[in-house]
Scaffold this motif. Structure first.
Motif, PDB file in Angstrom:
ATOM      1  N   VAL A  28       0.925  -1.383  -0.016  1.00  0.00           N
ATOM      2  CA  VAL A  28       0.129   0.074   0.161  1.00  0.00           C
ATOM      3  C   VAL A  28       0.939   1.266   0.050  1.00  0.00           C
ATOM      4  N   LEU A  29       1.902   1.164   0.891  1.00  0.00           N
ATOM      5  CA  LEU A  29       2.835   2.360   0.910  1.00  0.00           C
ATOM      6  C   LEU A  29       3.640   2.557  -0.209  1.00  0.00           C
ATOM      7  N   LEU A  30       4.108   1.774  -0.843  1.00  0.00           N
ATOM      8  CA  LEU A  30       5.110   1.820  -1.911  1.00  0.00           C
ATOM      9  C   LEU A  30       4.729   1.724  -3.384  1.00  0.00           C
ATOM     10  N   ARG A  32       2.541   2.222  -6.717  1.00  0.00           N
ATOM     11  CA  ARG A  32       1.688   3.399  -7.115  1.00  0.00           C
ATOM     12  C   ARG A  32       0.363   2.959  -8.198  1.00  0.00           C
ATOM     13  N   ILE A 103      -1.632   6.243  -8.742  1.00  0.00           N
ATOM     14  CA  ILE A 103      -2.335   7.036  -7.767  1.00  0.00           C
ATOM     15  C   ILE A 103      -1.476   8.452  -7.562  1.00  0.00           C
ATOM     16  N   ASP A 104      -0.218   8.400  -7.833  1.00  0.00           N
ATOM     17  CA  ASP A 104       0.379   9.506  -7.574  1.00  0.00           C
ATOM     18  C   ASP A 104      -0.158  10.814  -8.477  1.00  0.00           C
ATOM     19  N   LYS A 110      -6.750  17.946  -5.600  1.00  0.00           N
ATOM     20  CA  LYS A 110      -5.671  18.748  -4.984  1.00  0.00           C
ATOM     21  C   LYS A 110      -5.821  20.118  -5.382  1.00  0.00           C
TER      22      LYS A 110
ATOM     23  N   ASN B 667       0.562  16.251   1.779  1.00  0.00           N
ATOM     24  CA  ASN B 667       0.691  16.669   0.317  1.00  0.00           C
ATOM     25  C   ASN B 667      -0.482  16.008  -0.586  1.00  0.00           C
ATOM     26  N   GLN B 669      -1.404  13.096  -0.872  1.00  0.00           N
ATOM     27  CA  GLN B 669      -1.110  11.440  -1.141  1.00  0.00           C
ATOM     28  C   GLN B 669      -1.582  10.721  -0.171  1.00  0.00           C
ATOM     29  N   GLN B 671      -0.964   7.690   0.342  1.00  0.00           N
ATOM     30  CA  GLN B 671       0.009   7.031   0.929  1.00  0.00           C
ATOM     31  C   GLN B 671       0.879   7.491   1.870  1.00  0.00           C
ATOM     32  N   LEU B 674      -0.591   7.448   5.259  1.00  0.00           N
ATOM     33  CA  LEU B 674      -0.897   5.943   5.710  1.00  0.00           C
ATOM     34  C   LEU B 674       0.410   5.663   6.485  1.00  0.00           C
ATOM     35  N   VAL B 675       1.527   6.299   6.067  1.00  0.00           N
ATOM     36  CA  VAL B 675       2.877   6.098   6.599  1.00  0.00           C
ATOM     37  C   VAL B 675       2.738   6.448   7.952  1.00  0.00           C
TER      38      VAL B 675
END
Lengths: 111, 791
Positions: A28-30, A32, A103-104, A110, B667, B669, B671, B674-675
């Motif tokens: 999930v964290l890494l 994209r 997703i980035d 934004k 920002n 994101q 993710q 989530l960190v």
């Protein structure tokens, strides 16, 4: 059921679940790609399922027949399926309009 | 015996109402077109009539009730000062805090009556004169409004029944002075002159205020009647501060206040600059009334000064020095009004010598005569400048005698009056001060101090006659030195200007008769002395002195020969001054003077005098330069660097850095959010699962000690194995499983008294992880049971 299976303790299951969960978190964290992220979420849900089942089996005591943990795991699987369906639908829609699912780069909301 | 008068408050109120009308109604109504319009007439009628009404009312109150009281007092004898309490009116209670009660109250006694007539009488004339002089002025209503406001404030000053009420007027006249000096504020020079006056006055005002506070501290009263009570006087007389009487400290503070307002050394510097204002203002404020407020105040506080001969000596000394130096400074001035300004400073010095040597009547007498001839001089100067197209440069004048006949004749009268030529007003008043100084001696003064004052003043009087007639000859005789353009415009001023001049000249001729000298051979009427006697501490009336228990000042009555001799000296001094002026300037600027200025010594002297002894430069170097440096430091370092740089921008910079940090997290994101969730979750688990391991112990009977393991809240504790090792051999001496909710008590008997190391080990049931804690246990002897506990 072999005897080897009976040698497994709760700890073994928990370690497996933890490993699985960490793989999910890392995904999930890494990653994209939205599809990979969703797959990683599935991994974490399943890690949770394993934990529930392990505790249910290891600490059920005399209520072993109650299958509470197993019931809960089924509910989780059902919810995971629903979530995957909705999530995949969104990802597919996004991909159709954007031709990617990074997703980035999905930053329309934004600012 | 104090009589109440219901009309007293109207005297200051009338001019104040005029000021209100002019400043807030007519000024708003009239557009500034610079031509005499209907509203301009409204303006000056309002102004003049309000002051005139105040004058008429003053005359009525003084001629009626006060005069009656005065006659009763005269008949019943002078030993009873309480009869002559004057008229009194309390309008309302202004301040009431604890024992301090200040009424907005007015008091009309013989001293304030004199001032009242001077202010409203001369004030009316100057208002009338202003109509002609200020004709065509754009800010006409503002001018008359300020002038009225000034008159009202001045009346509050002299009528105030207590020091705080007097202080209202004191500050009010300072404000009006500032407004009027800076009236032509389009030029920086004028605006700066106003500021200078305001600031120099402020120094004095501050001392005055401190004096009021100290006086209240000492006597617990601030109104003039209470201050003269036996208790207050004793507080002033018998309390000593640093070797001097309380009266000295207070008197000195009041005198500093007077120095500011009345332009004495060292605070006189503002008055010559104050000539930037319109000329009638110079006449009213900076010659006749406001600048004499200090003299009035000291006369009013005569009961206080009478108790400190040191304070009196200082007042007289400063006055004499001011009189001399200002007279010298007037020698080399080339501006008509500047000469008059220094002359005013000098004459004020005379007055301060008068009040300083205890000859209060003489001081007030000179105040009155000076008000007439100096106001007249300024008005005449205004008339001259009016004729000379606004220029006051006396090197460009001359020969105006024929062109301005009415101005000339009145100017000559004023000059004779100020130079002290008999029978003009200045002769009598100046002579009285000189004679007083000659005979003055008080306890604690240096021998011949009075003679010294007399000598200084005589030189100053010589100077006065000289510079006044220098002025007269340069302006009115000889050839006209103006350029053709100006020359063609020379004309006598309108009647609204010349009639006040002639009236003042008439007064300047005869007003001296109210204070004829005291002679023992022939009894001359001494109107002013008799009139002022009840309001002043009068050293010339021993009967009054004894009643108040004052120290003796002066040597009593001088012999007739002495009095007449001194008068003769004064007259000769005046004549010599005039003769010298005639010799040097009789036919305009002479070659003799020019030649004198060319010699080395003469040039040097001329330069120093012309530059007014470099006093302004001294102030510049000693006060202004350090002040500017401090201001620059505060601006550059404190404001720009510390406040702007560090506090304002620095705090913004820190917020900026912190928000950059915060922005990195936020920002958009998911993710990255989530960190945070993951790290936070991990931290919670880490802390929640770390056991807080320890044990408590309690010594029971003998050497038996009970241990209680403390395994904390961690989930690992369930079913954990607890082991105790009491003898450090590494082998557990006691082991048991921990059951949550049950107290676990492990007893152990030690060998005897002493300290032991005990180790507790906990092994969790799932991961078999061991936690270990070691503590030293103290076992006491049988008589001292003791509890202990630690993590």
């Amino acid at each position: 059921m072999t005897s080897a299976f009976y040698d497994l303790t709760v700890s073994h299951f928990l370690i497996l679940a933890a490993a699985l969960f960490m793989i999910g978190v890392a995904g999930v964290l890494l990653r994209r790609n939205a599809i990979i992220v969703m797959m990683s979420i599935e991994l974490m849900l399943n890690a949770a399922n394993i934990t529930i089942l392990a505790f249910s089996r290891g600490f059920a005591g005399e209520h072993r027949a109650a299958f509470q943990g197993q019931t809960f795991a089924l509910i989780v699987i059902a919810i995971a399926a629903a979530e995957a369906a909705v999530g995949l639908a969104i990802v597919v829609t996004v991909f159709r309009s954007r031709r990617h699912s990074d997703i980035d780069r999905l930053t329309l909301l934004k600012n | 015996m104090e009589k109440t008068s219901k009309l007293l408050f109207l005297i200051p109120l009338l001019p104040l109402a005029g000021a209100f009308l002019n400043l807030f109604v007519w000024r708003v109504l009239s557009p500034s077109t610079g031509r005499l319009r209907q509203s301009d007439k409204l303006t000056h009628y309002t102004a003049i009539l309000s002051v005139l009404a105040a004058f008429v009312l003053s005359c009525y109150l003084i001629g009626g009730p006060l005069w009656e009281q005065f006659n009763v007092w005269r008949k019943l004898g002078e030993g009873k000062p309480e009869i002559m309490g004057g008229l009194h009116q309390s309008v309302w209670t202004w301040i009431e805090v604890g024992s301090l009660k200040i009424n907005l109250a007015f008091r009309l006694d013989t001293l304030s009556a004199v001032m009242l007539l001077v202010i409203t009488g001369i004030g009316t004339l100057i208002h009338i004169y202003s109509v002609g002089y200020m004709h065509g002025e754009k800010r006409y209503p503002a001018y008359f409004g300020y002038l009225n406001l000034f008159t009202g404030m001045m009346l509050i000053l002299v009528l105030g029944d207590s020091l705080p009420v007097m202080f209202i007027g004191w500050e009010g006249v300072g404000l009006c002075s500032y407004l009027l000096i800076g009236f032509y504020f389009d030029e920086d020079k004028n605006a700066n002159a106003g500021r200078k006056a305001f600031i120099a006055n402020r120094v004095g005002d501050f001392a005055f205020l401190l004096g009021i506070c100290l006086l209240f501290y000492a006597t617990k009263s601030v109104n003039f009647a209470d201050l003269q009570s036996a208790a207050s006087i004793s507080a002033l007389k018998d309390t000593f501060v640093g070797g001097e009487r309380m009266a000295f400290m207070i008197g000195l503070l009041f005198f500093i206040g007077a120095c500011g307002k009345s332009a004495q050394i060292p605070l006189y510097v503002w008055l010559p600059d104050a000539m930037a204002g319109p000329t009638p203002v110079s006449a009213l404020i900076h010659a006749a009334t406001m600048v004499t407020a200090g003299v009035y105040m000291i006369a009013r506080m005569s009961f206080l000064y009478a108790h400190s001969t040191t304070a009196m000596a200082i007042v007289a000394g400063i006055g004499a020095l001011t009189a001399l130096f200002a007279a010298i400074m007037a020698f080399a001035q080339t501006d008509l009004k500047k000469v008059l300004a220094y002359s005013t400073v000098s004459q004020l010095g005379f007055m301060f010598v008068g009040v300083g040597i205890g000859a209060y009547t003489a001081g007030v007498f000179h105040l009155i005569t000076h008000a007439f001839f100096k106001a007249g001089l300024f008005l005449a100067a205004g008339s001259v400048m009016h004729a000379m197209s606004g220029s006051g440069d006396i090197t460009k004048m001359g020969g105006l005698r024929k062109l301005l006949p009415r101005t000339h004749i009145s100017f000559l009268v004023y000059c004779l009056a100020i130079a002290g030529i008999v029978p003009f007003a200045g002769f009598f008043s100046k002579d009285e001060i000189l004679a007083g100084a000659f005979g003055a001696h008080a306890e604690g003064w240096a021998p011949l101090y009075g003679k010294f004052l007399w000598a200084v003043l005589s030189v100053a009087a010589l100077g006065t006659a000289f510079y006044m007639f220098r002025l007269y000859f340069l302006v009115f005789s000889g050839e006209n030195r103006a350029d053709a353009e100006t020359k063609s415009h020379i004309h006598e001023s309108p009647y609204s200007m010349t009639i006040p001049l002639l009236i003042l000249a008439a007064f300047a001729t005869v007003i001296g008769l109210i204070g004829l000298p005291h002679l023992q051979g022939v009894h001359l009427p001494t109107i002013l002395h008799d009139w002022l006697a009840p309001s002043l501490v009068n050293f010339e009336r021993p009967s009054l002195l004894d009643a108040k228990g004052l120290p003796s000042v002066g040597e009593g009555h001088a012999s007739d020969a002495m009095t007449l001799g001194l008068m003769g000296v004064a007259l000769v001094v005046g004549m010599v001054g005039i003769a010298a002026a005639y010799a040097l300037y009789g036919r305009g600027p002479s070659a003799k003077v020019a030649k004198m200025c060319e010699t080395e010594l003469g040039g040097e002297v001329h330069r120093v005098v012309y530059n007014k002894f470099y006093v302004d430069e001294l102030y510049e170097a000693s006060i202004l330069a350090p002040f500017r440096a401090t201001a620059r430091f505060l601006y550059e370092v404190v404001d720009r660097f510390l406040i702007d740089g560090i506090i304002v921008n620095g705090s913004a910079y820190i917020i900026d850095v912190l928000s950059r940090l915060a922005r990195w997290f936020q920002n958009g994101q998911v993710q990255r959010y989530l960190v945070g969730v993951v790290i936070g979750g991990a931290l919670i688990f880490y802390f929640a699962s770390s056991p807080k391991l320890g044990f408590k112990y309690e010594q029971k009977a003998g050497n038996l000690v009970e241990f209680r393991p403390d395994v904390g809240e961690g989930m690992d504790a369930k079913g954990a194995l607890i082991e105790f090792d009491f003898d450090l051999d590494g082998e557990p001496d006691h082991s048991a499983s921990f059951v949550p909710g049950q107290d676990m008590i492990v007893p152990y008997s030690f060998g005897g008294e002493g300290s032991y190391k005990v180790t507790m080990t906990m092994t969790d049931s799932v991961f078999k992880k061991k936690y270990k804690v070691t503590r030293t246990v103290h076992v006491k002897g049988p008589d001292t049971g003791r509890e202990g506990g630690a993590q």
